[in-house]
Design a protein around this motif. Structure first.
Motif, PDB file in Angstrom:
ATOM      1  N   GLU A 109       0.831  -1.212   0.000  1.00  0.00           N
ATOM      2  CA  GLU A 109       0.000   0.000   0.000  1.00  0.00           C
ATOM      3  C   GLU A 109       0.867   1.264   0.000  1.00  0.00           C
ATOM      4  OE1 GLU A 109      -3.392   2.100   2.893  1.00  0.00           O
ATOM      5  OE2 GLU A 109      -2.196   0.407   3.624  1.00  0.00           O
ATOM      6  N   THR A 110       0.490   2.227  -0.826  1.00  0.00           N
ATOM      7  CA  THR A 110       1.216   3.509  -0.977  1.00  0.00           C
ATOM      8  C   THR A 110       2.731   3.317  -1.035  1.00  0.00           C
ATOM      9  OG1 THR A 110       1.154   3.926   1.433  1.00  0.00           O
ATOM     10  CG2 THR A 110      -0.603   4.904   0.083  1.00  0.00           C
ATOM     11  N   ALA A 111       3.156   2.246  -1.726  1.00  0.00           N
ATOM     12  CA  ALA A 111       4.598   2.005  -1.874  1.00  0.00           C
ATOM     13  C   ALA A 111       5.260   3.145  -2.624  1.00  0.00           C
ATOM     14  CB  ALA A 111       4.827   0.681  -2.599  1.00  0.00           C
ATOM     15  N   VAL A 112       4.529   3.745  -3.555  1.00  0.00           N
ATOM     16  CA  VAL A 112       5.050   4.862  -4.343  1.00  0.00           C
ATOM     17  C   VAL A 112       4.563   6.161  -3.701  1.00  0.00           C
ATOM     18  CG1 VAL A 112       5.170   5.925  -6.623  1.00  0.00           C
ATOM     19  CG2 VAL A 112       4.971   3.432  -6.413  1.00  0.00           C
ATOM     20  N   PRO A 113       5.441   6.905  -3.028  1.00  0.00           N
ATOM     21  CA  PRO A 113       5.009   8.116  -2.306  1.00  0.00           C
ATOM     22  C   PRO A 113       4.964   9.363  -3.188  1.00  0.00           C
ATOM     23  CG  PRO A 113       7.309   7.693  -1.832  1.00  0.00           C
ATOM     24  CD  PRO A 113       6.858   6.597  -2.769  1.00  0.00           C
ATOM     25  N   PHE A 114       4.514   9.193  -4.421  1.00  0.00           N
ATOM     26  CA  PHE A 114       4.373  10.300  -5.362  1.00  0.00           C
ATOM     27  C   PHE A 114       3.022  10.183  -6.057  1.00  0.00           C
ATOM     28  CE2 PHE A 114       8.928   9.482  -5.037  1.00  0.00           C
ATOM     29  CZ  PHE A 114       9.464  10.748  -4.872  1.00  0.00           C
ATOM     30  N   PHE A 115       2.523  11.300  -6.567  1.00  0.00           N
ATOM     31  CA  PHE A 115       1.287  11.301  -7.333  1.00  0.00           C
ATOM     32  C   PHE A 115       1.628  11.191  -8.823  1.00  0.00           C
ATOM     33  CE2 PHE A 115       0.144  13.682  -3.479  1.00  0.00           C
ATOM     34  CZ  PHE A 115      -1.024  13.027  -3.105  1.00  0.00           C
ATOM     35  N   PRO A 116       1.209  10.147  -9.509  1.00  0.00           N
ATOM     36  CA  PRO A 116       1.549  10.012 -10.923  1.00  0.00           C
ATOM     37  C   PRO A 116       0.962  11.117 -11.795  1.00  0.00           C
ATOM     38  CG  PRO A 116      -0.086   8.376 -10.295  1.00  0.00           C
ATOM     39  CD  PRO A 116       0.397   9.020  -9.032  1.00  0.00           C
ATOM     40  N   GLU A 117      -0.151  11.706 -11.370  1.00  0.00           N
ATOM     41  CA  GLU A 117      -0.763  12.793 -12.140  1.00  0.00           C
ATOM     42  C   GLU A 117       0.072  14.070 -12.066  1.00  0.00           C
ATOM     43  OE1 GLU A 117      -3.494   9.713 -11.068  1.00  0.00           O
ATOM     44  OE2 GLU A 117      -2.317  11.043  -9.778  1.00  0.00           O
ATOM     45  N   ARG A 118       0.812  14.245 -10.980  1.00  0.00           N
ATOM     46  CA  ARG A 118       1.645  15.434 -10.808  1.00  0.00           C
ATOM     47  C   ARG A 118       3.108  15.145 -11.143  1.00  0.00           C
ATOM     48  NH1 ARG A 118       1.780  17.581  -4.860  1.00  0.00           N
ATOM     49  NH2 ARG A 118       3.174  15.776  -4.660  1.00  0.00           N
ATOM     50  N   ASP A 119       3.577  13.967 -10.734  1.00  0.00           N
ATOM     51  CA  ASP A 119       4.962  13.561 -10.979  1.00  0.00           C
ATOM     52  C   ASP A 119       4.959  12.510 -12.094  1.00  0.00           C
ATOM     53  OD1 ASP A 119       5.921  15.090  -8.637  1.00  0.00           O
ATOM     54  OD2 ASP A 119       4.822  13.566  -7.514  1.00  0.00           O
ATOM     55  N   GLY A 120       4.802  12.984 -13.325  1.00  0.00           N
ATOM     56  CA  GLY A 120       4.613  12.082 -14.449  1.00  0.00           C
ATOM     57  C   GLY A 120       5.745  11.115 -14.686  1.00  0.00           C
ATOM     58  N   TRP A 121       6.934  11.445 -14.208  1.00  0.00           N
ATOM     59  CA  TRP A 121       8.100  10.592 -14.416  1.00  0.00           C
ATOM     60  C   TRP A 121       8.051   9.309 -13.604  1.00  0.00           C
ATOM     61  CZ3 TRP A 121      10.352   9.662  -9.765  1.00  0.00           C
ATOM     62  CH2 TRP A 121      10.089  10.582  -8.729  1.00  0.00           C
ATOM     63  N   VAL A 122       7.228   9.276 -12.547  1.00  0.00           N
ATOM     64  CA  VAL A 122       7.319   8.184 -11.583  1.00  0.00           C
ATOM     65  C   VAL A 122       6.932   6.830 -12.183  1.00  0.00           C
ATOM     66  CG1 VAL A 122       4.984   8.365 -10.592  1.00  0.00           C
ATOM     67  CG2 VAL A 122       6.891   7.577  -9.176  1.00  0.00           C
ATOM     68  N   THR A 123       5.946   6.785 -13.080  1.00  0.00           N
ATOM     69  CA  THR A 123       5.557   5.496 -13.653  1.00  0.00           C
ATOM     70  C   THR A 123       6.658   4.949 -14.563  1.00  0.00           C
ATOM     71  OG1 THR A 123       4.354   6.643 -15.425  1.00  0.00           O
ATOM     72  CG2 THR A 123       3.083   5.931 -13.504  1.00  0.00           C
ATOM     73  N   GLN A 124       7.417   5.829 -15.203  1.00  0.00           N
ATOM     74  CA  GLN A 124       8.535   5.372 -16.027  1.00  0.00           C
ATOM     75  C   GLN A 124       9.632   4.764 -15.159  1.00  0.00           C
ATOM     76  OE1 GLN A 124       8.527   5.318 -19.398  1.00  0.00           O
ATOM     77  NE2 GLN A 124       6.424   6.100 -19.251  1.00  0.00           N
ATOM     78  N   VAL A 125       9.831   5.335 -13.984  1.00  0.00           N
ATOM     79  CA  VAL A 125      10.854   4.822 -13.072  1.00  0.00           C
ATOM     80  C   VAL A 125      10.452   3.469 -12.500  1.00  0.00           C
ATOM     81  CG1 VAL A 125      12.039   5.230 -10.877  1.00  0.00           C
ATOM     82  CG2 VAL A 125      11.763   7.096 -12.513  1.00  0.00           C
ATOM     83  N   ILE A 126       9.218   3.364 -12.005  1.00  0.00           N
ATOM     84  CA  ILE A 126       8.821   2.108 -11.379  1.00  0.00           C
ATOM     85  C   ILE A 126       8.633   0.995 -12.411  1.00  0.00           C
ATOM     86  CG2 ILE A 126       7.756   3.317  -9.443  1.00  0.00           C
ATOM     87  CD1 ILE A 126       5.026   2.743 -10.597  1.00  0.00           C
ATOM     88  N   ALA A 127       8.522   1.369 -13.688  1.00  0.00           N
ATOM     89  CA  ALA A 127       8.418   0.350 -14.737  1.00  0.00           C
ATOM     90  C   ALA A 127       9.674  -0.511 -14.813  1.00  0.00           C
ATOM     91  CB  ALA A 127       8.141   1.011 -16.083  1.00  0.00           C
ATOM     92  N   ARG A 128      10.775  -0.045 -14.222  1.00  0.00           N
ATOM     93  CA  ARG A 128      12.006  -0.847 -14.196  1.00  0.00           C
ATOM     94  C   ARG A 128      11.807  -2.138 -13.407  1.00  0.00           C
ATOM     95  NH1 ARG A 128      15.944   4.075 -12.186  1.00  0.00           N
ATOM     96  NH2 ARG A 128      15.469   5.570 -13.876  1.00  0.00           N
ATOM     97  N   ALA A 129      10.810  -2.157 -12.532  1.00  0.00           N
ATOM     98  CA  ALA A 129      10.555  -3.344 -11.719  1.00  0.00           C
ATOM     99  C   ALA A 129       9.684  -4.365 -12.432  1.00  0.00           C
ATOM    100  CB  ALA A 129       9.884  -2.944 -10.405  1.00  0.00           C
TER     101      ALA A 129
END
Length: 348
Positions: A109-129
């Motif tokens: 739960e809430t492993a990603v402490p960022f909002f993807p709508e505001r921090d658009g880069w975050v989904t590209q980063v976590i895609a490495r997993a």
């Protein structure tokens, strides 16, 4: 435990109270009621053993899950300077040895402490997993817009190797005073819920079944949504396939090294037996694990430990349980039209 597959946890509670009440009559010199209590307990134990006898630990072919347990301290979880370290720990654990066998990765739960709508880069980063051809299932807060006002939801998203969100689920059963303040008009101005991120969390529409590539359909549940009987899967009237497993993402770091996380784990395990379907649970600080439809633990990560658990997904109990087919209508205690006992405090 196996009796909850017939009468649910409410029915088992009733039988337990009845057995205890019968035993108290021994003080009056009466032996028949206590004997009846012993017989009742013996029948429950014998039936449970018979139900599990000869059951094989079948698993879903071609599915290997990696559960990530980062054990990140709650005091640092939303700290601005620690957020990137939190994300980095999830990525490092996801890339631990043995990754080549994994088809899907699960973060808590809430492993990603960022909002993807505001921090658009975050989904590209976590895609490495994301494993080749697989998905990452993770908890994440999301921003939205409803009636012209911003909203925050406690969500789960499925991310593919390209960083695209291919499915999502919003927590619907919120924690009063934790994620929102009921009766806010009676409270002092500026008062915030314990876990609120600047505003009250908004609820999702309710239980739903997600069907994703490479996985049997499943019912996502966030945090304590898993504790409510008869409210962990969509209602029978809802169109679509019945889920084949339960996915519970949670963060029990709030409770530290106490009985709370163990109790939460035990209750979640009970839902698996009631529904006759496996449970997969990813928790920030534990207890993470995989449970089969009979409540047997396939694998788990201890409370407070850091690591990953690679496990096959157990197969669902075909046909469901008597509780699913008949018991819900008998033992459900909620008012008609309400999916949760604390409906009076609902933020809707």
């Amino acid at each position: 435990m196996q009796s909850v597959s017939v009468v649910g946890i409410y029915g088992l509670s009733l039988l337990t109270v009845a057995a205890a009440a019968l035993a108290t009559t021994l003080a009056d010199g009466r032996w028949r009621p206590p004997a009846a209590a012993l017989v009742l307990l013996a029948v429950l134990a014998a039936w449970g053993g018979w139900r599990m006898a000869g059951t094989e630990g079948r698993s879903v072919e071609g599915v290997v899950l990696r559960l990530v347990q980062p054990a990140f301290f709650q005091t640092l979880k939303w700290d601005r300077e620690a957020r990137e370290d939190n994300l980095r720990r999830h990525l490092e654990l996801s890339a631990a040895p043995g990754r080549e066998r994994v088809t899907h990765v699960v973060w808590p739960e809430t492993a990603v402490p960022f909002f993807p709508e505001r921090d658009g880069w975050v989904t590209q980063v976590i895609a490495r997993a994301v494993p080749p051809g697989g998905l990452l299932l993770t908890g994440i807060p999301r921003l939205g817009l409803r009636d012209g006002a911003y909203t925050v939801t406690n969500s789960m998203v499925a991310v593919d190797a390209g960083g695209a969100i291919v499915a999502s689920f919003d927590k619907f059963h919120l924690v009063p005073f934790g994620e929102y303040l009921p009766f806010r008009f009676l409270l002092p101005a500026g008062m915030q819920a314990v876990a609120a991120v600047g505003m009250d969390t908004s609820p999702g529409p309710g239980p739903r079944t997600l069907a994703l590539p490479g996985l049997p359909p499943f019912s996502p549940l966030i945090c304590y949504e898993v504790i409510f009987p008869a409210a962990v899967t969509p209602a029978p009237a809802v169109a679509g396939p019945r889920p084949a497993w339960l996915l519970n993402l949670t963060n029990d770091a709030w409770y530290g090294e106490t009985a709370g996380p163990h109790q939460h784990w035990a209750i979640a395990l009970t839902r698996a037996v009631e529904e006759g379907m496996p449970l997969v649970r990813a928790a920030n600080t534990g207890i993470s694990g995989v449970v089969d439809p009979y409540g047997r633990t396939v694998g788990r990560l201890a409370l407070g430990s850091t690591g990953v658990l690679d496990a096959a997904l157990p197969a669902v109990h075909e046909g469901g349980t008597p509780y699913v087919q008949y018991g819900r209508s008998v033992f459900r205690l909620n008012p008609p039209g309400h999916a949760d006992p604390d409906w009076l405090l609902s933020p809707r």
